[in-house]
Write an enzyme that holds these catalytic residues in place. Structure first.
Site, PDB file in Angstrom:
ATOM      1  N   GLY A   3       0.805  -1.198   0.000  1.00  0.00           N
ATOM      2  CA  GLY A   3       0.000   0.000   0.000  1.00  0.00           C
ATOM      3  C   GLY A   3       0.846   1.257   0.000  1.00  0.00           C
ATOM      4  N   GLY A   4       0.402   2.244   0.778  1.00  0.00           N
ATOM      5  CA  GLY A   4       1.116   3.512   0.842  1.00  0.00           C
ATOM      6  C   GLY A   4       2.544   3.374   1.318  1.00  0.00           C
ATOM      7  N   GLY A  28      19.427  10.513 -33.443  1.00  0.00           N
ATOM      8  CA  GLY A  28      19.160  11.141 -32.156  1.00  0.00           C
ATOM      9  C   GLY A  28      19.774  10.395 -30.994  1.00  0.00           C
ATOM     10  N   ALA A  29      19.981   9.094 -31.158  1.00  0.00           N
ATOM     11  CA  ALA A  29      20.588   8.310 -30.080  1.00  0.00           C
ATOM     12  C   ALA A  29      22.047   8.699 -29.877  1.00  0.00           C
ATOM     13  CB  ALA A  29      20.466   6.820 -30.385  1.00  0.00           C
TER      14      ALA A  29
END
Length: 517
Positions: A172-173, A407-408
């Site tokens: 959970g949290g 772009g790499a």
């Protein structure tokens, strides 16, 4: 005047209660599963006699649901400071044998007080998570406690190293505090981490899911990428934590633990020349390059099971602590995809926070093509790499081993993205795209009309390859510092690191940039 013996006996009883807080039966059952107690974990972690406990006598008495009848020694969390390899460290360890290690108001306050102390002292914080979650009997107070811990995690982020160890349930949290730290280490057995368990998932969605599919260490390390390392057991988790700390400074204004007294080895490593295959299409293992590059072949890899097409981790080169980011040609040809971009960007930013120079080893054919990648947001995720490198002000040394396309090429820290020095091997290929792709674009009609299109394409590739991708072309345009023999790599990078350790990089004043998340 001597202290009243009764007072001494009372102190002794308090300490004995703390030592066996959960009861001998519970401690014995944990031992059968190979788990240490909360206190034993910290005793193992810290140097003998150096542990100084904070808040041993603190506990919250709640009068709801009969909780007042159940005393909670030290409120289920052991907190304190000690020394690890001669350096001060703060740590807390939740005790599942005391009220399930559930977090309540005092439990949270102890953790927050420890984190405040670590902030003021400028020392790392280690958290051993082993808790059933929020203390339901305390109602909203427990939720408030989690909020306070999260706030402190964020306050300390980028100030002192924070390492979370998941050594039991973390549901959970409770899972969000580890998620806000720098590194997460999880034990292979006896530990789970999730937001919603199998029953909740089935009730909400109708899906049948076993914990092994999403909550254990293997799932988090290889699928979700939520954790950084898997430990065999509690002792191994503490050992990994100590080793990780050996590469990190105490805080963001301190230098990493370099060993600058170590001389620089300027000798050539002829064996490095033999690592790269003759064919640019043949894969090799970048770990072999890293092993020859770093001191004692010791490389502390981070997230080794997630996004294996990118390798990241810590090492030393001639005594200088470095973060290494490397494409892995053996996996997906070393392409950058969504997961590897996230992995790389996060690691780069962590290095920058803690003043750790970055060495980038490049062999990348581009970003991963495909509908799933495009729909999954490869533009946004890939931009994280660009942002992380451009924003980093630490020394940045780049080595282009083979392919560096499109772009790499930029995303792997080219000179345009702020690399201080860029070296290239003679095998390097730097271009918008590979020679085959470039030829197909530029000579499409000529190839199509040829009697043998395949042979024509090969002829054109062989003829123009040097023009498309030669490292000397990039060097002629001042985009590369030098073209070097592979055998010179270790000495060149070692010298580059020493010369850039006092680098200055003034940036425009601002709160922070807006990284594409």
């Amino acid at each position: 005047m001597a202290i009243d013996p009764q007072l001494m006996e009372e102190l002794k009883r308090h300490r004995e209660t703390a030592a066996k807080a959960g009861g001998e039966d519970k401690l014995a059952k944990r031992a059968e599963k190979g788990q240490l107690s909360a206190r034993a974990r910290l005793e193992y972690f810290f140097e003998d006699g150096s542990f100084q406990e904070f808040g041993m006598h603190a506990q919250h008495t709640c009068h709801r649901f009969g909780l007042a009848d159940k005393p909670l020694p030290y409120d289920g969390v052991v907190c304190g400071t000690g020394y690890v390899n001669g350096r001060p460290v703060a740590a807390f360890s939740q005790d599942f044998t005391v009220g399930g290690g559930a977090l309540g108001r005092i439990h949270a306050k102890k953790i927050c007080d420890l984190m405040d102390y670590a902030h003021d002292a400028g020392i790392p914080v280690i958290g051993v998570n082993d808790s059933g979650g929020a203390r339901i009997q305390e109602g909203v107070d427990s939720l408030s406690g989690y909020g306070q811990v999260f706030f402190k995690n964020v306050l300390l982020s980028g100030v002192v190293p924070q390492i979370a160890i998941i050594a039991g349930p973390c549901a959970g949290g409770a899972a969000y505090s580890p998620a806000l730290t720098d590194f997460i280490i999880m034990t292979k057995d006896n530990a789970n981490m999730f937001i919603c368990g199998p029953d909740v998932i089935k009730a909400a969605t109708g899906e049948k899911a076993e914990l092994e599919q999403f909550a254990n260490a293997s799932a988090h390390a290889s699928v979700s990428g939520n954790i950084h390392m898997i430990a065999e057991d509690d002792q191994h988790a503490m050992d990994l934590t100590a080793e990780l700390l050996s590469f990190l400074p105490n805080n963001n204004i301190a230098d990493p633990p370099h060993n600058l007294e170590l001389g620089i080895d300027l000798a050539k490593d002829i064996g490095m020349n033999e690592l790269v295959p003759a064919s640019p299409k043949e894969a090799f293992d970048v770990h072999d390059v890293i092993g020859r590059l770093v001191d004692d072949e010791h490389f502390f890899e981070i997230m080794p099971d997630f996004a294996k097409n990118l390798v990241v981790g810590f090492a030393r080169i001639s005594g200088v602590v470095v973060g290494i980011v490397a494409n892995q040609p053996k996996v997906k040809a070393g392409t950058l995809d969504i997961d590897s971009s996230d992995k790389g960007a996060r690691f780069i930013r962590t290095c920058n926070i803690y003043n750790i120079p970055i060495v980038t080893l490049v062999d990348v054919p581009g970003f991963m093509p495909g509908l799933a990648q495009e729909r999954g947001g490869i533009i946004r995720h890939g931009a994280k790499m660009l942002f992380a490198y451009a924003a980093a002000t630490v020394p940045k040394i780049t080595l282009i081993m083979r392919k560096a396309y499109g772009g790499a090429y930029l995303a792997m820290c080219s000179s345009d993205m702020g690399a201080d020095l860029v070296f290239a091997w003679p095998t390097a290929e730097i271009a918008v795209m590979g020679p085959e792709g470039a030829v197909n674009v530029l000579f499409r009609r000529e190839i199509k009309e040829a009697a043998d299109p395949v042979a024509k394409q090969k002829e054109l590739v062989d003829h123009y390859k040097g023009e498309f991708a030669s490292p000397y072309q990039a060097a002629a345009n001042a985009m590369i510092t030098d073209v070097i023999e592979p055998s010179e790599t270790r000495s060149k990078i070692a010298l580059a690191l020493r010369s850039t350790l006092n680098k200055r990089d003034n940036r425009p004043p601002k709160k922070h940039g807006n990284i594409p998340l």
